[in-house]
Design a protein around this motif. Structure first.
Motif, PDB file in Angstrom:
ATOM      1  N   ASN A 221       0.825  -1.214   0.000  1.00 33.96           N
ATOM      2  CA  ASN A 221       0.000   0.000   0.000  1.00 33.96           C
ATOM      3  C   ASN A 221       0.856   1.261   0.000  1.00 33.96           C
ATOM      4  O   ASN A 221       0.517   2.252  -0.662  1.00 33.96           O
ATOM      5  CB  ASN A 221      -0.926   0.002   1.229  1.00 33.96           C
ATOM      6  CG  ASN A 221      -1.846   1.217   1.243  1.00 33.96           C
ATOM      7  OD1 ASN A 221      -2.685   1.381   0.363  1.00 33.96           O
ATOM      8  ND2 ASN A 221      -1.697   2.077   2.240  1.00 33.96           N
ATOM      9  N   TRP A 222       1.976   1.232   0.723  1.00 27.23           N
ATOM     10  CA  TRP A 222       2.837   2.431   0.755  1.00 27.23           C
ATOM     11  C   TRP A 222       3.417   2.704  -0.622  1.00 27.23           C
ATOM     12  O   TRP A 222       3.441   3.846  -1.072  1.00 27.23           O
ATOM     13  CB  TRP A 222       3.960   2.241   1.771  1.00 27.23           C
ATOM     14  CG  TRP A 222       4.781   3.489   1.946  1.00 27.23           C
ATOM     15  CD1 TRP A 222       4.455   4.592   2.689  1.00 27.23           C
ATOM     16  CD2 TRP A 222       6.057   3.778   1.356  1.00 27.23           C
ATOM     17  NE1 TRP A 222       5.445   5.555   2.593  1.00 27.23           N
ATOM     18  CE2 TRP A 222       6.440   5.080   1.788  1.00 27.23           C
ATOM     19  CE3 TRP A 222       6.912   3.070   0.514  1.00 27.23           C
ATOM     20  CZ2 TRP A 222       7.646   5.683   1.397  1.00 27.23           C
ATOM     21  CZ3 TRP A 222       8.113   3.664   0.123  1.00 27.23           C
ATOM     22  CH2 TRP A 222       8.461   4.956   0.562  1.00 27.23           C
ATOM     23  N   PHE A 223       3.882   1.647  -1.299  1.00 28.65           N
ATOM     24  CA  PHE A 223       4.490   1.830  -2.613  1.00 28.65           C
ATOM     25  C   PHE A 223       3.463   2.215  -3.686  1.00 28.65           C
ATOM     26  O   PHE A 223       3.728   3.077  -4.527  1.00 28.65           O
ATOM     27  CB  PHE A 223       5.205   0.545  -3.048  1.00 28.65           C
ATOM     28  CG  PHE A 223       6.497   0.277  -2.328  1.00 28.65           C
ATOM     29  CD1 PHE A 223       7.645   0.983  -2.654  1.00 28.65           C
ATOM     30  CD2 PHE A 223       6.562  -0.675  -1.326  1.00 28.65           C
ATOM     31  CE1 PHE A 223       8.849   0.735  -1.991  1.00 28.65           C
ATOM     32  CE2 PHE A 223       7.758  -0.939  -0.664  1.00 28.65           C
ATOM     33  CZ  PHE A 223       8.905  -0.225  -0.999  1.00 28.65           C
ATOM     34  N   PHE A 224       2.305   1.575  -3.657  1.00 25.33           N
ATOM     35  CA  PHE A 224       1.322   1.769  -4.726  1.00 25.33           C
ATOM     36  C   PHE A 224       0.393   2.954  -4.496  1.00 25.33           C
ATOM     37  O   PHE A 224      -0.096   3.550  -5.463  1.00 25.33           O
ATOM     38  CB  PHE A 224       0.471   0.504  -4.904  1.00 25.33           C
ATOM     39  CG  PHE A 224       1.119  -0.542  -5.768  1.00 25.33           C
ATOM     40  CD1 PHE A 224       0.904  -0.564  -7.140  1.00 25.33           C
ATOM     41  CD2 PHE A 224       1.948  -1.500  -5.220  1.00 25.33           C
ATOM     42  CE1 PHE A 224       1.494  -1.518  -7.943  1.00 25.33           C
ATOM     43  CE2 PHE A 224       2.548  -2.470  -6.010  1.00 25.33           C
ATOM     44  CZ  PHE A 224       2.323  -2.482  -7.376  1.00 25.33           C
ATOM     45  N   ASP A 225       0.138   3.303  -3.224  1.00 29.81           N
ATOM     46  CA  ASP A 225      -0.851   4.347  -2.939  1.00 29.81           C
ATOM     47  C   ASP A 225      -0.266   5.549  -2.193  1.00 29.81           C
ATOM     48  O   ASP A 225      -0.383   6.686  -2.653  1.00 29.81           O
ATOM     49  CB  ASP A 225      -2.008   3.759  -2.118  1.00 29.81           C
ATOM     50  CG  ASP A 225      -2.795   2.718  -2.904  1.00 29.81           C
ATOM     51  OD1 ASP A 225      -3.022   2.943  -4.108  1.00 29.81           O
ATOM     52  OD2 ASP A 225      -3.177   1.695  -2.314  1.00 29.81           O
ATOM     53  N   GLU A 226       0.330   5.306  -1.041  1.00 30.83           N
ATOM     54  CA  GLU A 226       0.781   6.422  -0.208  1.00 30.83           C
ATOM     55  C   GLU A 226       1.883   7.243  -0.881  1.00 30.83           C
ATOM     56  O   GLU A 226       1.823   8.475  -0.922  1.00 30.83           O
ATOM     57  CB  GLU A 226       1.263   5.904   1.151  1.00 30.83           C
ATOM     58  CG  GLU A 226       0.155   5.328   2.018  1.00 30.83           C
ATOM     59  CD  GLU A 226       0.671   4.876   3.369  1.00 30.83           C
ATOM     60  OE1 GLU A 226       1.556   5.567   3.921  1.00 30.83           O
ATOM     61  OE2 GLU A 226       0.214   3.831   3.871  1.00 30.83           O
ATOM     62  N   LEU A 227       2.904   6.585  -1.409  1.00 31.56           N
ATOM     63  CA  LEU A 227       4.015   7.307  -2.030  1.00 31.56           C
ATOM     64  C   LEU A 227       3.564   8.102  -3.265  1.00 31.56           C
ATOM     65  O   LEU A 227       3.825   9.315  -3.344  1.00 31.56           O
ATOM     66  CB  LEU A 227       5.135   6.339  -2.385  1.00 31.56           C
ATOM     67  CG  LEU A 227       6.377   6.962  -3.029  1.00 31.56           C
ATOM     68  CD1 LEU A 227       7.018   7.974  -2.084  1.00 31.56           C
ATOM     69  CD2 LEU A 227       7.384   5.874  -3.399  1.00 31.56           C
ATOM     70  N   PRO A 228       2.858   7.498  -4.224  1.00 29.05           N
ATOM     71  CA  PRO A 228       2.394   8.292  -5.374  1.00 29.05           C
ATOM     72  C   PRO A 228       1.461   9.429  -4.968  1.00 29.05           C
ATOM     73  O   PRO A 228       1.428  10.473  -5.628  1.00 29.05           O
ATOM     74  CB  PRO A 228       1.673   7.258  -6.253  1.00 29.05           C
ATOM     75  CG  PRO A 228       2.299   5.959  -5.895  1.00 29.05           C
ATOM     76  CD  PRO A 228       2.573   6.070  -4.418  1.00 29.05           C
ATOM     77  N   HIS A 229       0.718   9.229  -3.871  1.00 32.45           N
ATOM     78  CA  HIS A 229      -0.215  10.272  -3.435  1.00 32.45           C
ATOM     79  C   HIS A 229       0.513  11.553  -3.045  1.00 32.45           C
ATOM     80  O   HIS A 229      -0.013  12.648  -3.243  1.00 32.45           O
ATOM     81  CB  HIS A 229      -1.045   9.769  -2.249  1.00 32.45           C
ATOM     82  CG  HIS A 229      -1.983  10.807  -1.705  1.00 32.45           C
ATOM     83  ND1 HIS A 229      -3.139  11.187  -2.365  1.00 32.45           N
ATOM     84  CD2 HIS A 229      -1.933  11.577  -0.575  1.00 32.45           C
ATOM     85  CE1 HIS A 229      -3.751  12.125  -1.663  1.00 32.45           C
ATOM     86  NE2 HIS A 229      -3.039  12.375  -0.580  1.00 32.45           N
ATOM     87  N   PHE A 230       1.713  11.436  -2.497  1.00 34.11           N
ATOM     88  CA  PHE A 230       2.475  12.640  -2.143  1.00 34.11           C
ATOM     89  C   PHE A 230       2.648  13.534  -3.371  1.00 34.11           C
ATOM     90  O   PHE A 230       2.555  14.760  -3.283  1.00 34.11           O
ATOM     91  CB  PHE A 230       3.841  12.267  -1.577  1.00 34.11           C
ATOM     92  CG  PHE A 230       3.804  11.734  -0.169  1.00 34.11           C
ATOM     93  CD1 PHE A 230       3.291  12.509   0.864  1.00 34.11           C
ATOM     94  CD2 PHE A 230       4.275  10.464   0.120  1.00 34.11           C
ATOM     95  CE1 PHE A 230       3.255  12.022   2.177  1.00 34.11           C
ATOM     96  CE2 PHE A 230       4.239   9.971   1.423  1.00 34.11           C
ATOM     97  CZ  PHE A 230       3.735  10.751   2.446  1.00 34.11           C
ATOM     98  N   PHE A 231       2.908  12.941  -4.524  1.00 31.93           N
ATOM     99  CA  PHE A 231       3.113  13.706  -5.743  1.00 31.93           C
ATOM    100  C   PHE A 231       1.783  14.162  -6.342  1.00 31.93           C
ATOM    101  O   PHE A 231       1.675  15.293  -6.827  1.00 31.93           O
ATOM    102  CB  PHE A 231       3.890  12.876  -6.766  1.00 31.93           C
ATOM    103  CG  PHE A 231       5.290  12.554  -6.330  1.00 31.93           C
ATOM    104  CD1 PHE A 231       6.331  13.431  -6.586  1.00 31.93           C
ATOM    105  CD2 PHE A 231       5.572  11.380  -5.639  1.00 31.93           C
ATOM    106  CE1 PHE A 231       7.623  13.145  -6.176  1.00 31.93           C
ATOM    107  CE2 PHE A 231       6.853  11.077  -5.224  1.00 31.93           C
ATOM    108  CZ  PHE A 231       7.884  11.965  -5.490  1.00 31.93           C
TER     109      PHE A 231
END
Length: 247
Positions: free
Chosen positions: A185-195
């Motif tokens: 979830n961090w790689f697929f959702d949380e990290l891209p969400h920052f951008f």
């Protein structure tokens, strides 16, 4: 000449740059960041700190037809010679994410030669990774780029945000590296969400001659005096006593 300003999401802007929609003005200096600069910028994105504005120049049809106003690439992405929008200020920030996502496609000998900094940061033996354990993005030796807690940032962004790679391929690669289901979830959702969620301001020069655009560029980039290391140390001396006294 007009210079309207607007808010945009960083993720949308990066996506367009990664697909070759932007060029870099020929009078722009080359990429100048080092690895520490790259990591600091990406840390600002994830820490939700403002990252500054962008200055662009929208070319007229006549200017696009004449050519020679763009360097021909942003990061490793060679764009269409008739690109309508050129980046005047902010190329290091845009290039950082574009380089991370499309480094494997970098041409060996582009017409606009790589700067020494580009070669050191992006074409060396270290890779920029997303690290779920440390919750940050940083450089590591290429042999250590894939593990149970980290994965190349470019591969993550290419599939999970930019839409230029298959998410299933990313998932398979992460499973092979030993990344757990709980960290996906961090790689697929949380990290891209920052951008995707990060907002920035874009000032766009319109209906301008090359001389007018260059003058605006100089006014923005050369106004004021850059903060020195001595200035930083003086500020720190003031801050430490203030914190100690509780004020």
């Amino acid at each position: 000449m007009r210079i309207p300003e607007r808010h945009e999401f960083l993720g949308d802007y990066v996506r367009r740059a990664a697909k070759g929609e932007f060029g870099v003005a020929a009078f722009q200096r080359p990429f100048r960041w080092n690895k520490r600069d790259v990591e600091a910028f990406l840390g600002s994105v994830t820490d939700e700190i403002p990252i500054g504005s962008f200055l662009t120049w929208r070319l007229t049809s006549e200017q696009r037809a004449a050519g020679r106003l763009s360097k021909g690439r942003i990061g490793p992405v060679v764009h269409d010679p008739s690109a309508e929008i050129l980046v005047l200020d902010g190329q290091n920030r845009l290039s950082t994410i574009v380089w991370a996502a499309r480094r494997p496609e970098a041409p060996l000998d582009p017409e606009c030669r790589y700067s020494a900094e580009e070669i050191e940061v992006w074409l060396g033996d270290e890779v920029l990774v997303a690290d779920v354990e440390e919750r940050r993005m940083h450089f590591v030796p290429s042999v250590a780029a894939k593990s149970s807690k980290r994965y190349p940032l470019g591969e993550v962004m290419a599939a999970a945000h930019l839409g230029i790679a298959r998410p299933l391929d990313l998932l398979s690669g992460m499973e092979a590296a030993g990344i757990s289901d709980g960290d996906f979830n961090w790689f697929f959702d949380e990290l891209p969400h920052f951008f995707r969620a990060k907002k920035t301001v874009v000032a766009e020069i319109c209906d301008a001659t090359a001389e007018e655009a260059f003058d605006v560029f100089l006014r923005i980039c050369k106004t004021g005096v850059a903060i020195s290391d001595e200035d930083v140390e003086e500020a720190r001396k003031w801050m430490i006593p203030a914190e100690a006294s509780g004020s």
